[in-house]
Scaffold this active site. Structure first.
Site: not given
Ligand code: CP
Length: 323
Positions: A281, A240
């Site tokens: 993510c 991340d």
């Molecule tokens: N992974 C995620 O929550 O992406 P966003 O910040 O674009 O919503």
């Protein structure tokens, strides 16, 4: 604006399904949500993107989506998910609401409850989320706080299981910063029965509380400073961003220097199982926490994760509303 009659604060509603965190949600319910998400996704295969789900379980429902921080995936996936199920959304920016100008969370929650059927909020301190839920008469969903990001990890569990079958008993390795997404991964380890190894500098260890929850549920939670040792036997390697939305930008250079040894690159992945998946993510800073070679490589499932935000959250919303 004059003060009207209020329900007294004691008239709080706590008997509904809020989706606040993975560790606060029954493990059987979590499993049912993942299974329903997969089933709804499969049912839509080959159908036009714009087609509504036949059942339209959110018909005539209005969902407020509140963002106090930026978002691409959460915003679009919730909006599309509600529409696919026949409901409608209003996307609200915290700074444009009275919430951002001194109105209390409790008053905001009680007012919104008079208009909408469900509230999704992305915010800063988790007390904002919990207070919203405490005073809301409609279900509240955690769309990310500084501490956790449960919707992301529901999507990640769905993604892993689509590619590799049950996640129970598998080894997940989290690299870098033990941030809010890592916290929800630890909650999921406990609830879904997998093991998690954290590898990163000591300054960025996940909070003991998150690791303790998973351990108390029977998961093996390991902290290993050597990233190469950490990924041995891994079924899934996760990276991340090194600087999250709630981190001070002035500390960026220091964080980068400390975290650089934990970059997920082809060499690191070669020490994991040959079929180990890679997740992130998103949004990513390519060539920082992970190389493009890994992110775009054959074991990467980062865009399936992004898609599965939509499917997982549809199941979460149905559970919240009992529809
Ligand atoms: N992974 C995620 O929550 O992406 P966003 O910040 O674009 O919503």
């Amino acid at each position: 604006m004059g003060a009207g009659p209020h329900a007294p604060l004691s008239q709080k509603r706590n008997d509904m399904n809020h989706f606040l965190d993975i560790h606060k949600t029954d493990a059987n319910d979590l499993r049912a949500m993942i299974d329903q998400a997969g089933a709804m996704k499969r049912a839509r295969l080959g159908r036009p993107k714009a087609a509504l789900d036949e059942a339209q379980p959110l018909k005539d429902r209005m969902v407020a989506l509140i963002f106090e921080k930026p978002s691409t995936r959460t915003r679009v996936s919730f909006d599309v998910g509600v529409r696919q199920m026949g409901g409608q959304t209003m996307v609200l920016s915290g700074k444009d609401m009275q919430l951002g100008h001194g109105e209390t969370i409790a008053d905001t929650a009680r007012v919104l409850s008079r208009y909408v059927d469900m509230i999704m909020i992305r915010t800063f301190d988790e007390t904002i989320l919990t207070e919203m839920a405490e005073y809301s008469d409609v279900p509240v969903i955690n769309g990310l706080t500084d501490r956790t990001h449960p919707c992301q990890i529901m999507a990640d569990v769905l993604t892993f299981e689509e590619h590799r079958g049950p996640i129970a008993g598998k080894k997940v390795v989290w690299t870098g910063d033990g941030n809010n997404v890592c916290a929800s991964f630890l909650h999921a380890a406990g609830q879904f029965g997998f093991d998690l190894t954290f590898t990163g500098p000591a300054q960025f260890d996940p909070e003991e509380e998150f690791m303790g929850f998973a351990r108390q549920k029977g998961s093996q939670i390991v902290v290993e400073r050597d990233p190469f040792k950490a990924v041995e036997g891994a079924d899934l390697v996760v990276a991340d961003t090194w600087v999250s939305m709630h981190d001070s930008q002035s500390a960026k250079e220091r964080r980068h220097n400390l975290l650089r040894p934990y970059q997920v690159n082809t060499e690191l992945m070669s020490h994991a199982k040959p079929d180990a998946l890679f997740m992130h993510c998103l949004p990513a800073h390519r060539e920082e926490e992970a190389t493009s070679e890994v992110m775009d490589g054959p074991n990467s499932v980062i865009f399936d994760e992004a898609e599965n935000r939509l499917h997982a959250q549809k199941a979460v919303m149905r559970w919240c509303l009992g529809v």
